[in-house]
Design a protein around this motif. Structure first.
Motif, PDB file in Angstrom:
ATOM      1  N   GLU A 159       5.285  11.627  17.981  1.00  0.00           N
ATOM      2  CA  GLU A 159       5.357  12.724  17.048  1.00  0.00           C
ATOM      3  C   GLU A 159       6.522  12.838  16.115  1.00  0.00           C
ATOM      4  N   GLU A 160       7.566  12.457  16.573  1.00  0.00           N
ATOM      5  CA  GLU A 160       8.982  12.396  15.947  1.00  0.00           C
ATOM      6  C   GLU A 160       8.765  11.446  14.628  1.00  0.00           C
ATOM      7  N   LEU A 161       8.383  10.191  15.253  1.00  0.00           N
ATOM      8  CA  LEU A 161       8.339   9.143  14.180  1.00  0.00           C
ATOM      9  C   LEU A 161       7.375   9.483  13.249  1.00  0.00           C
ATOM     10  N   ALA A 173       0.823  -1.324  -0.081  1.00  0.00           N
ATOM     11  CA  ALA A 173      -0.034   0.021  -0.040  1.00  0.00           C
ATOM     12  C   ALA A 173       0.934   1.202   0.145  1.00  0.00           C
ATOM     13  N   ASN A 174       1.864   1.264   0.781  1.00  0.00           N
ATOM     14  CA  ASN A 174       2.618   2.575   1.119  1.00  0.00           C
ATOM     15  C   ASN A 174       4.124   2.348   0.912  1.00  0.00           C
ATOM     16  N   GLY A 175       4.594   1.106   0.462  1.00  0.00           N
ATOM     17  CA  GLY A 175       6.128   0.981   0.583  1.00  0.00           C
ATOM     18  C   GLY A 175       6.346   0.833   1.865  1.00  0.00           C
ATOM     19  N   ILE A 176       7.809   0.867   2.283  1.00  0.00           N
ATOM     20  CA  ILE A 176       8.247   0.568   3.758  1.00  0.00           C
ATOM     21  C   ILE A 176       8.943   1.648   4.310  1.00  0.00           C
ATOM     22  N   GLU A 177       8.784   2.875   3.710  1.00  0.00           N
ATOM     23  CA  GLU A 177       9.562   3.833   4.198  1.00  0.00           C
ATOM     24  C   GLU A 177       9.261   4.373   5.588  1.00  0.00           C
ATOM     25  N   GLY A 178       7.900   4.408   6.063  1.00  0.00           N
ATOM     26  CA  GLY A 178       7.626   4.614   7.383  1.00  0.00           C
ATOM     27  C   GLY A 178       7.864   3.715   8.466  1.00  0.00           C
ATOM     28  N   ILE A 179       8.086   2.512   8.142  1.00  0.00           N
ATOM     29  CA  ILE A 179       8.788   1.448   9.064  1.00  0.00           C
ATOM     30  C   ILE A 179      10.168   1.683   9.068  1.00  0.00           C
ATOM     31  N   ARG A 180      10.855   1.812   7.980  1.00  0.00           N
ATOM     32  CA  ARG A 180      12.217   2.078   7.727  1.00  0.00           C
ATOM     33  C   ARG A 180      12.770   3.287   8.810  1.00  0.00           C
ATOM     34  N   ALA A 181      12.087   4.256   8.454  1.00  0.00           N
ATOM     35  CA  ALA A 181      12.323   5.452   9.516  1.00  0.00           C
ATOM     36  C   ALA A 181      12.279   5.479  10.790  1.00  0.00           C
ATOM     37  N   ALA A 182      11.223   4.744  11.196  1.00  0.00           N
ATOM     38  CA  ALA A 182      11.014   4.290  12.634  1.00  0.00           C
ATOM     39  C   ALA A 182      12.200   3.566  13.146  1.00  0.00           C
ATOM     40  N   VAL A 183      12.536   2.470  12.401  1.00  0.00           N
ATOM     41  CA  VAL A 183      13.784   1.468  12.692  1.00  0.00           C
ATOM     42  C   VAL A 183      15.056   2.430  12.882  1.00  0.00           C
ATOM     43  N   ARG A 184      15.431   3.233  11.988  1.00  0.00           N
ATOM     44  CA  ARG A 184      16.145   4.169  12.074  1.00  0.00           C
ATOM     45  C   ARG A 184      16.427   4.906  13.419  1.00  0.00           C
ATOM     46  N   LEU A 185      15.305   5.418  13.580  1.00  0.00           N
ATOM     47  CA  LEU A 185      15.482   6.437  14.804  1.00  0.00           C
ATOM     48  C   LEU A 185      15.351   5.488  16.190  1.00  0.00           C
ATOM     49  N   LEU A 186      14.790   4.438  16.168  1.00  0.00           N
ATOM     50  CA  LEU A 186      14.689   3.617  17.304  1.00  0.00           C
ATOM     51  C   LEU A 186      16.144   2.758  17.635  1.00  0.00           C
ATOM     52  N   ILE A 187      16.676   2.600  16.619  1.00  0.00           N
ATOM     53  CA  ILE A 187      17.919   1.981  16.826  1.00  0.00           C
ATOM     54  C   ILE A 187      19.283   2.933  17.092  1.00  0.00           C
ATOM     55  N   GLU A 188      19.034   3.975  16.579  1.00  0.00           N
ATOM     56  CA  GLU A 188      19.835   5.260  16.964  1.00  0.00           C
ATOM     57  C   GLU A 188      19.684   5.678  18.422  1.00  0.00           C
ATOM     58  N   ALA A 189      18.415   5.650  18.878  1.00  0.00           N
ATOM     59  CA  ALA A 189      18.222   6.063  20.383  1.00  0.00           C
ATOM     60  C   ALA A 189      18.567   4.776  21.215  1.00  0.00           C
ATOM     61  N   ARG A 190      18.547   3.718  20.880  1.00  0.00           N
ATOM     62  CA  ARG A 190      19.171   2.532  21.699  1.00  0.00           C
ATOM     63  C   ARG A 190      20.445   2.536  21.646  1.00  0.00           C
ATOM     64  N   ASP A 191      21.102   2.890  20.739  1.00  0.00           N
ATOM     65  CA  ASP A 191      22.726   3.071  20.443  1.00  0.00           C
ATOM     66  C   ASP A 191      23.140   3.978  21.457  1.00  0.00           C
ATOM     67  N   LEU A 192      22.537   5.219  21.462  1.00  0.00           N
ATOM     68  CA  LEU A 192      22.748   6.405  21.981  1.00  0.00           C
ATOM     69  C   LEU A 192      22.666   6.304  23.747  1.00  0.00           C
ATOM     70  N   ALA A 193      21.686   5.514  23.941  1.00  0.00           N
ATOM     71  CA  ALA A 193      21.396   5.155  25.438  1.00  0.00           C
ATOM     72  C   ALA A 193      22.637   4.232  26.014  1.00  0.00           C
ATOM     73  N   ALA A 250      13.808   7.370  24.731  1.00  0.00           N
ATOM     74  CA  ALA A 250      12.758   7.152  23.962  1.00  0.00           C
ATOM     75  C   ALA A 250      12.257   7.829  22.895  1.00  0.00           C
ATOM     76  N   VAL A 251      11.906   7.589  21.767  1.00  0.00           N
ATOM     77  CA  VAL A 251      11.367   8.385  20.798  1.00  0.00           C
ATOM     78  C   VAL A 251       9.894   8.707  20.701  1.00  0.00           C
TER      79      VAL A 251
END
Length: 227
Positions: A51-53, A16-36, A47-48
């Motif tokens: 609204e940012e997602l 329906a929409n491609g996978i850009e939304g999930i890919r963007a969420a995963v990028r941010l969540l992985i970065e937040a986890r690594d920074l923590a 935690a992200v």
């Protein structure tokens, strides 16, 4: 690395929409986890916000998919006057507000880390796979961070000039697989031993061990490969 099988919800989102939304969420969540982890802080400290997602293009159904798959957890952040740290309370299942925040689970990290920047389509088999041949490392000297796609491979806390010489050289050469030893001569160091030790240090303490470097010490060359 396969992420989803045929008949599971990811196909519907991809069609329906491609996978850009999930890919963007995963990028941010992985970065937040690594920074923590790098800051030696609790995961929820980074935690992200929903609204940012959503600003990154992630839809509510995609967020629900991540939670339902147990790839992410969500809670509502409370607003405490004078509070010096972030506080959270349980949120209703699959219900998100402007105060909802997300963190990646260990299960999500294991399933999605290698695909954060490489989910590119859904083959007929229903399996979403990264196109490994398109991924090359990215060395950000200003942030002292080595990435593969959007996944942090290594972050330097201290100055490491010999390792940085090698990463700089690979970057200048467009990350070809093999380069000549770029380390400048040092009167008090054996060049073969120095190269060997530097490569060993590059392979140590990787946040996500996705890249391995090799030293062809006799030929004075350096090679990299994806693990």
């Amino acid at each position: 690395m396969p992420v989803e099988r045929a008949g599971q919800p990811f196909n519907a989102f991809a069609d329906a929409n491609g996978i850009e939304g999930i890919r963007a969420a995963v990028r941010l969540l992985i970065e937040a986890r690594d920074l923590a982890r790098d800051a030696e802080a609790d995961t929820w400290t980074f935690a992200v916000e929903a609204e940012e997602l959503r600003r990154q293009g992630t839809t509510t159904p995609e967020l629900r998919w991540l939670v339902q798959k147990k790839y992410a957890l969500h809670q509502d952040e409370t607003r405490r006057i004078g509070g010096k740290s972030r506080c959270f309370r349980p949120a209703p299942p699959l219900v998100f507000s402007d105060r909802t925040c997300f963190v990646l689970t260990e299960q999500g990290a294991a399933a999605l880390a290698g695909c954060a920047a490489a989910l590119v389509g859904t083959p007929a088999s229903g399996i979403v796979e990264p196109k490994q041949e398109l991924l090359v490392p990215d060395w950000d000297r200003c942030r002292r961070t080595l990435l593969l796609g959007a996944v942090i491979v290594k972050r330097f806390r201290r100055c490491a000039p010999d390792q940085w010489w090698i990463l700089d050289a690979f970057g200048e050469e467009g990350w070809v697989m093999t380069i000549d030893d770029p380390l400048p001569p040092h009167p008090d160091m054996d060049p073969v031993r120095r190269l060997h030790d530097t490569i060993g240090n590059l392979n140590r303490n990787q946040v996500h061990p996705l890249i391995r470097f090799h030293a062809q010490a006799v030929l004075r060359r350096v090679h990299w490969e994806r693990r």
